[in-house]
Each structure stands twice: as structure tokens, then as C-alpha cells.
Enzyme design. Sequence first.
Site, mmCIF file in Angstrom:
data_model
loop_
_atom_site.group_PDB
_atom_site.id
_atom_site.type_symbol
_atom_site.label_atom_id
_atom_site.label_comp_id
_atom_site.label_asym_id
_atom_site.label_seq_id
_atom_site.Cartn_x
_atom_site.Cartn_y
_atom_site.Cartn_z
ATOM 1 N N HIS A 10 0.834 -1.216 0.000
ATOM 2 C CA HIS A 10 0.000 0.000 0.000
ATOM 3 C C HIS A 10 0.867 1.265 0.000
ATOM 4 O O HIS A 10 0.426 2.311 0.488
ATOM 5 C CB HIS A 10 -0.960 0.048 1.196
ATOM 6 C CG HIS A 10 -1.710 -1.226 1.428
ATOM 7 N ND1 HIS A 10 -2.931 -1.483 0.864
ATOM 8 C CD2 HIS A 10 -1.374 -2.328 2.143
ATOM 9 C CE1 HIS A 10 -3.344 -2.695 1.236
ATOM 10 N NE2 HIS A 10 -2.412 -3.235 1.998
ATOM 11 N N SER A 16 15.101 21.708 -15.600
ATOM 12 C CA SER A 16 13.896 22.473 -15.911
ATOM 13 C C SER A 16 14.311 23.794 -16.554
ATOM 14 O O SER A 16 15.380 24.321 -16.254
ATOM 15 C CB SER A 16 13.120 22.734 -14.619
ATOM 16 O OG SER A 16 12.325 23.894 -14.757
ATOM 17 N N LYS A 60 15.876 21.761 -10.265
ATOM 18 C CA LYS A 60 15.255 20.505 -10.708
ATOM 19 C C LYS A 60 16.202 19.536 -11.399
ATOM 20 O O LYS A 60 17.069 19.933 -12.159
ATOM 21 C CB LYS A 60 14.099 20.818 -11.674
ATOM 22 C CG LYS A 60 12.881 21.424 -11.042
ATOM 23 C CD LYS A 60 12.218 20.547 -10.009
ATOM 24 C CE LYS A 60 11.271 19.549 -10.603
ATOM 25 N NZ LYS A 60 10.131 20.077 -11.302
ATOM 26 N N GLU A 73 9.744 8.632 -16.775
ATOM 27 C CA GLU A 73 8.380 9.107 -17.028
ATOM 28 C C GLU A 73 7.923 8.760 -18.441
ATOM 29 O O GLU A 73 6.770 8.371 -18.663
ATOM 30 C CB GLU A 73 8.296 10.622 -16.815
ATOM 31 C CG GLU A 73 8.420 11.016 -15.356
ATOM 32 C CD GLU A 73 8.566 12.521 -15.199
ATOM 33 O OE1 GLU A 73 7.643 13.257 -15.571
ATOM 34 O OE2 GLU A 73 9.624 12.975 -14.720
#
Length: 459
Positions: free
Chosen positions: A156, A277, A283, A290
Site C-alpha cells: 500500500h 527544468s 530541478k 516518465e
Amino acid sequence: MAKMWAGRFKKEADSKVNDFNSSISFDARMYRQDIMGSIAHATMLGKTGIIAATEADKIVDGLTGILADLDSGALAFDPDAEDIHMFVEAELTKRLGDTGKRLHTARSRNDQVALDIRLYLRDAMKVVSENVRVLAETLCDLAEEHLDTIMPGYTHLQRAQPITFAHHLMAYASMLIRDLGRISDGVKRMNQNPLGSGALAGTTYPIDRQLTTQLLGFDAPVMNSLDGVSDRDFCIELGSAIATIMMHLSRFSEEIILWCSWEFKFLELDDAFATGSSIMPQKKNPDVAELVRGKTGRVYGDLMTLLSMMKSLPLAYNKDMQEDKEAIFDAIDTVNLCLTTFTPMLKTARVLKENMRAAAAKGFINATDCADYLVKKGLPFRDAYKITGTLVGICVDTGRTLETLPLSEYKALCDTFEEDVFEAIKLETCAMTRSALGGPARESVKAQISWAKEQLAAF
Ligand code: ARG
């Protein structure tokens, strides 16, 4: 260019229909398989005397020359040819005149395309398998380095029980080994020769299907000609195997994305496999992971295209089936692209062991072991479970952990606790005593690695 069927028609096809019908822009990639199939077919026509042996030889030479010229780039595909089959035949006829026109005896584009796609997938799936194998081997290598790297195991997405990074990696190796099995099963079922099915009803010529089967390395001829031209099960089966690989990569990617976040900080990607970024200087983004996650949806789409395309198609060949190629080609290209980028990304990532261990040290991941400690000293599990739950509650309320709670507080709840409880709930003890087959203990994971390597050697 005049159509092959110009004799039957009074009008040329509308230019829109020509474009709409054409598949050469995507089936040209099967040129090698198309030519190898034609060489086998011509050889068989010569051997059986359906055409003269001398003409068969000329055709084989002509086709060999076309293959060499396509390989070298001396010959370019003609975008006006409807598909790769028409292109090769037209080029052969250009080179050989009337002899070239004899190649299509006892054959149809329907069995030809059914043949080409099988030959193509047989070759292409070897590359996919190899890419999967390399990733699985990388996992084994990495696991060998991290047999003692404690991390939290989750259910979980809540910290559950301590495991090691090696144990976690080997879970993915197991998935990839099943993926390899799925590919090899699918290829085995696909490896039957549809050539000789003709348009749908076979042929009146005395063809030798065993000979083409042998020449092309198939295990057997397809036993029914209607099935031979209209079966695309193998595209669906291999498409599904590829979609499953992507699902596995996507789960792994999701974890990598989480692990790269400031909240986890279990992993740092190499600069070469991360992006920055355009606005936020701090970043470092896991774009590769992704994109793998994103492209999984695209491959599911390819599988759905194949399934939907085949739904309700009457026997035998229907032009709908031309849509099989872009879907299965895209699935193959995408999975290869993902695997060959994902593997070096993983290989070069820095594993932040201390953070993994620190995360395992919080969250009462050793609570099960605390309860098990009491059970081993004679308490029933349910009582031990309740006592440990109370201890966890005390820790949560007072901002402490099971490791920092003094023995007196343990004893206040249950007199069975002794000093050795602290050894029993140490993370290393918790992970390393889970030595049952399949568990995270050092020896257990080592066994998983040797098992995986043995399995991989079979592919
Ligand atoms: N380009 C076609 C395909 O990919 C080849 C078979 C054409 N057959 C036909 N009867 N029109 O399916």
C-alpha cells in the site's frame, strides 16, 4: 504505374484511394523477409517443375540482386508501388522481363504477407528478447552489489517489512524472465509456414509446402489455408507479451520516479540520464522513466488496435488486416527504445544506501519481528501482535521508535521482553533472518540470482 489488375477495370483508381490503400511506407521494412520468402517460393517452383529450373534460377539471382541493391541503398523504394510485395515483383520484372512475371505462380499476396510478417516478427522478437535479457542481467549484477543494502519493503506504499535492494531488484528480474518465456512461447506457436495457402483456398499446382517450410526454417506448414491467410493471433500474442514487458517497465519506472523525489531520495540518476527544468534551477527530472511510463499506454493502444482490428472479421483475408503492421511495428520499436534507454539509466544511477536504511529505520518496519520475538518465547501470535501494537502506539504518541524505547517500558507491558529484544528488532536481523526460499536474506537472494542466471542462459 498501371495496376496489375488493369485488365478487369475500366477506370484508374482515384489518387486518394491509391494513397489510402498503399502500405509501402510501412511494409517496406519487411523487404528482406519478402525477398527471402520469394526466393524459397521460386526455388520450390523450380524443384517441382511448376516453372522451368533455369527460370527459377534466374528469379533467385534477380531477387538476390534486388536484396543487395536495397541493402546498399543503390535501389530506392518506389512510393507508387502499392506495397512491398508489388514493389519487389515489379522490380524483378523490370530486371528479368517475362521470367519475372512467373514468380507469382501458385501464390497470392495474402499468403505472401502472412509469411512476411511471421518472418519479420521471428527476427524482430530476437532483438526484443536480447534487450530484455540484457536488462535482466543488469539487475542480477546490481543485486550482487546490494545484498546487504537494507531498504523498506512496502505494501500500500506504506513501509511494511525490511528487505534489501537486491531482493527488490530480483523481483523485476523474475518478471523479465517470464516475459522472455512469453516471447519464446509466442514465437514457437507462430513458427508455421502459411505459404501455399494462396489467396484462401490453396492452389491447383503441385506445390511442395514441406520444401518451403524447410527452406524458411519453419517447424511445420499451417494446416488450413483459410487460417493460413487470416490468422493474426501471433501479432496479438506477441503484442500482449510486449505490452506486459512495458507494464513491468512502467512499474519499475514509477518506483524510480518516486525514489528520485526529495521525499524518498533512494536513488540519484546520472546527469546523462536526467533533465533539468527551463525555469526551476534546482530541478533534476527523471524524464526517461516518465516517458517509459507514458509509452506503456501507447503500447497498450497498439495491442488494443490489433484486438479490435481482428474482432468480427469474417474468413479469410480482409484488407483490415493491413493495419496489423503499424501497430505491431510500433510496439516493437517502442519497447526496444524503452529497454535500451532504461537499462543504462539504471546501470548509471547512484544508489543512496544510507537513505534507504534510514527510511527502513522509521515507520516501525520491525514491528512484525517484535511480535515474532514474543511468539518465539512462547506467546500466542495474537497476544504478541496486540502487545506490539500497543508499544507502537506509545512510540507514535511520544515520538520514539521501537529501537529507542527503553526495556523498562517493554517490560511494563509484557514481562517476557529481555535485553535481546533489541538484537531481534535490528533491521539487519529482520532482513537477514528472512531466509526462507524467496526471501531477502543474503543467501536467499544469492540463490535467486543464480536461479535467474540459469534461466537467462536458456534464452
Ligand atoms: N498490403 C497488404 C497487407 O498488408 C498485402 C495483402 C494484399 N492482399 C489483398 N488481397 N489486397 O495486408
